[in-house]
Enzyme design. Structure first.
Site, mmCIF file in Angstrom:
data_model
loop_
_atom_site.group_PDB
_atom_site.id
_atom_site.type_symbol
_atom_site.label_atom_id
_atom_site.label_comp_id
_atom_site.label_asym_id
_atom_site.label_seq_id
_atom_site.Cartn_x
_atom_site.Cartn_y
_atom_site.Cartn_z
ATOM 1 N N ARG A 59 26.158 28.384 7.726
ATOM 2 C CA ARG A 59 24.880 27.411 7.274
ATOM 3 C C ARG A 59 24.813 26.703 6.070
ATOM 4 O O ARG A 59 25.402 27.061 5.232
ATOM 5 C CB ARG A 59 23.730 28.358 7.604
ATOM 6 C CG ARG A 59 23.419 28.686 8.860
ATOM 7 C CD ARG A 59 22.258 29.646 8.959
ATOM 8 N NE ARG A 59 21.132 28.767 8.615
ATOM 9 C CZ ARG A 59 20.382 29.207 7.559
ATOM 10 N NH1 ARG A 59 20.527 30.193 6.666
ATOM 11 N NH2 ARG A 59 19.249 28.490 7.143
ATOM 12 N N LYS A 118 25.053 41.716 3.869
ATOM 13 C CA LYS A 118 25.301 40.735 5.001
ATOM 14 C C LYS A 118 26.289 41.351 6.023
ATOM 15 O O LYS A 118 27.564 41.860 5.542
ATOM 16 C CB LYS A 118 25.526 39.477 4.527
ATOM 17 C CG LYS A 118 25.652 38.487 5.820
ATOM 18 C CD LYS A 118 25.336 36.995 5.481
ATOM 19 C CE LYS A 118 25.727 36.022 6.480
ATOM 20 N NZ LYS A 118 25.363 34.606 5.937
ATOM 21 N N ARG A 246 16.176 34.154 -0.715
ATOM 22 C CA ARG A 246 16.808 35.377 -1.284
ATOM 23 C C ARG A 246 15.616 36.049 -2.081
ATOM 24 O O ARG A 246 14.548 35.505 -2.334
ATOM 25 C CB ARG A 246 17.831 34.935 -2.393
ATOM 26 C CG ARG A 246 17.543 34.278 -3.479
ATOM 27 C CD ARG A 246 18.465 33.886 -4.451
ATOM 28 N NE ARG A 246 18.331 32.588 -5.456
ATOM 29 C CZ ARG A 246 17.634 32.888 -6.551
ATOM 30 N NH1 ARG A 246 17.101 34.176 -6.981
ATOM 31 N NH2 ARG A 246 17.198 32.030 -7.310
HETATM 32 C C1 BTN Z 1 26.521 31.875 8.034
HETATM 33 O O1 BTN Z 1 26.167 32.973 7.629
HETATM 34 O O2 BTN Z 1 25.858 30.814 7.231
HETATM 35 C C2 BTN Z 1 26.644 31.511 9.638
HETATM 36 C C3 BTN Z 1 28.174 31.983 9.681
HETATM 37 C C4 BTN Z 1 28.767 31.611 11.064
HETATM 38 C C5 BTN Z 1 30.320 31.921 11.246
HETATM 39 C C6 BTN Z 1 30.787 31.590 12.489
HETATM 40 S S1 BTN Z 1 32.289 32.521 12.847
HETATM 41 C C7 BTN Z 1 32.440 31.675 14.462
HETATM 42 C C8 BTN Z 1 31.742 30.124 14.260
HETATM 43 N N1 BTN Z 1 32.851 29.260 13.677
HETATM 44 C C9 BTN Z 1 32.369 28.715 12.726
HETATM 45 O O3 BTN Z 1 32.934 27.866 11.961
HETATM 46 N N2 BTN Z 1 31.375 29.347 12.165
HETATM 47 C C10 BTN Z 1 30.649 30.348 13.230
#
Ligand code: BTN
Length: 258
Positions: A59, A118, A246
């Protein structure tokens, strides 16, 4: 390790006969790939798993790093037409957490945390193809311990809760309920998921700082999934998913008490 593609397809094909399950050894990002396919008009419900992502995305424009074998990275695409899209990210977080373990908490809007670290992240995007709107839900879960170099807080991993679990087993636990959750969200919105979010709400009662500088006490979420923040200027609702949250430094919120 074996990927349970067939078992997942068998669980989902009665409801989604054109459902596809695909495992790729390597791709830039499972979200990027499904977004490309939708934009090219390929809208059939798809589960795409990558053993390795070379440009995983998180994100807020962040990168998502993972190593082969120590994490599960997949995305699901599904045409969706809910009356109200608000709160979808919370519903997805609740579904993934409930599929895995009661001890997992949710950090608004949809990060999965375990004991202050996390464990998993969710990236939700949508694309249009003709008059259809398709949601792409990407999930990254840390499965096995990994090198925490360069990270301020070392990540948690699922094997701390479920010793010996591998990425394939985790996928089988998470993917079919996630599709059901998306279908339930389409019918009823966030409401059926709210009690699950409240049970796992990591921030509720904590002093927090937003990335735009606002500080306050987190007071749960509203019916649309907005974060309720008690600030010196009164109660605010934080809806923008472009804001990160946070825990605040001690003393940052005047008079704060849980
Ligand atoms: C976050 O924590 O900011 C979101 C992370 C999301 C990661 C997943 S892995 C599978 C899918 N493909 C990506 O490029 N991102 C999501």
């Amino acid at each position: 390790m074996r990927w349970p593609a067939e078992a997942i397809w068998e669980a989902l094909s009665p409801q989604w006969p054109d459902f596809t399950v695909e495992v790729l050894p390597q791709i830039d990002s499972t979200n990027s790939e499904l977004m490309r396919r939708v934009r090219a008009g390929r809208c059939e419900p798809t589960l795409l798993v990558a053993e390795q992502q070379t440009a995983g995305r998180g994100r807020l424009g962040r990168d998502w790093h993972s190593q082969v074998g120590d994490s599960l990275t997949f995305s699901v695409s599904l045409p969706l037409a809910p009356a109200d899209w608000s709160g979808l990210s919370l519903a997805v977080g609740v579904s993934v957490a409930e599929s895995l373990h009661p001890d997992i908490q949710l950090k608004w809007p949809n990060d999965l945390w375990l004991q202050g670290r996390k464990l998993a992240g969710v990236l939700i995007e949508t694309a249009s193809a003709g008059d259809q709107r398709v949601v792409v839900v990407g999930v990254g879960i840390n499965i096995a311990p990994r090198d925490a170099q360069g990270l301020s807080t070392p990540p948690a991993c699922l094997q701390e809760l479920l010793p010996g679990i591998d990425a394939g087993q985790a996928l089988l636990r998470v993917a079919p309920p996630l599709l059901q959750a998306l279908a339930a969200f389409q019918l009823a919105g966030l409401a059926p998921f709210l009690p699950g979010f409240v049970r796992r709400d990591l921030l509720c009662g904590q002093a927090v700082t937003l990335s735009n500088g606002t500080v306050g006490m987190a007071r749960g979420v509203d019916a649309q999934g907005g974060l309720l923040l008690q600030t010196s200027a009164g109660m605010q609702t934080v809806t923008s998913s472009e804001v990160s949250v946070r825990p605040a430094a001690p003393g940052a919120v005047p008079g704060a008490s849980a």
